[in-house]
Design a protein around this motif. Structure first.
Motif, short mmCIF file in Angstrom:
data_model
loop_
_atom_site.label_atom_id
_atom_site.label_comp_id
_atom_site.label_asym_id
_atom_site.label_seq_id
_atom_site.Cartn_x
_atom_site.Cartn_y
_atom_site.Cartn_z
N ASP A 155 0.80 -1.22 0.00
CA ASP A 155 0.00 0.00 0.00
C ASP A 155 0.84 1.28 0.00
OD1 ASP A 155 -2.33 -1.49 0.02
OD2 ASP A 155 -2.60 -1.36 2.19
N SER A 156 2.15 1.14 0.15
CA SER A 156 3.03 2.30 0.26
C SER A 156 3.12 3.06 -1.07
CB SER A 156 4.43 1.86 0.68
OG SER A 156 5.36 2.90 0.48
N LYS A 157 2.70 4.31 -1.07
CA LYS A 157 2.79 5.14 -2.27
C LYS A 157 4.25 5.35 -2.68
CE LYS A 157 -1.54 7.56 -1.66
NZ LYS A 157 -2.22 8.81 -1.40
N GLU A 158 5.12 5.52 -1.70
CA GLU A 158 6.55 5.73 -2.00
C GLU A 158 7.14 4.50 -2.69
OE1 GLU A 158 8.34 6.62 1.75
OE2 GLU A 158 7.58 8.67 1.78
N LYS B 165 5.50 2.15 -4.31
CA LYS B 165 4.86 1.99 -5.61
C LYS B 165 5.50 2.94 -6.63
CE LYS B 165 0.59 1.08 -5.53
NZ LYS B 165 -0.87 1.09 -5.39
N GLN B 166 5.74 4.19 -6.23
CA GLN B 166 6.40 5.14 -7.13
C GLN B 166 7.81 4.69 -7.48
OE1 GLN B 166 6.04 8.83 -4.95
NE2 GLN B 166 4.14 9.39 -6.01
#
Length: 132
Positions: free
Chosen positions: A82-85, A87-88
């Motif tokens: 779930d980590s946006k960082e 995933k980016q």
């Protein structure tokens, strides 16, 4: 004597969990997630290549099982996914790979060539794709 053995067993069981690197640094897991992202981009940009969706789903479940077997908790896995960082970061690495291989925005031929090359090589990326 029994308490000493119990403490030793408890510490031995706890040690692998303490020694785990962050999931964002676990190479096998990250490499597979990057490969999945590359395959997803190829199938979206190349009209002559499809995803092997059932196989990809099976591989995703196997990857999650791999993480659990290494000692990561369900919460650690979900937090990582779930980590946006993260995933980016994964998306960025995938985009760099695509660009180095000639698969750039608006260049369907580049995506298709890369997809066919990955399928022919039998790579992890290629295993997630099929030519129409």
């Amino acid at each position: 004597m029994l308490s000493t053995a119990l403490i030793a067993a408890t510490l031995a069981a706890a040690t692998p969990a303490l020694a785990l690197e962050p999931l964002s640094q676990e190479r096998y897991i990250n490499d597979r997630l990057i490969a999945a992202r590359v395959a997803d981009r190829i199938r979206r940009e190349c009209s002559s290549i499809d995803a092997r969706m059932i196989f990809a789903f099976t591989q995703a479940r196997a990857l999650k099982r791999y993480a659990r077997d290494k000692g990561y908790s369900e919460d650690q896995i979900e937090t990582f996914l779930d980590s946006k960082e993260d995933k980016q970061r994964i998306y960025g690495i995938a985009e760099d790979y695509l660009a180095r291989k000639g698969a750039t925005a608006g260049n369907e031929d580049g995506f298709c060539k890369l997809g066919r090359d990955e399928i022919a090589a039998g790579s992890v990326i290629g295993s997630l794709l099929s030519a129409k």
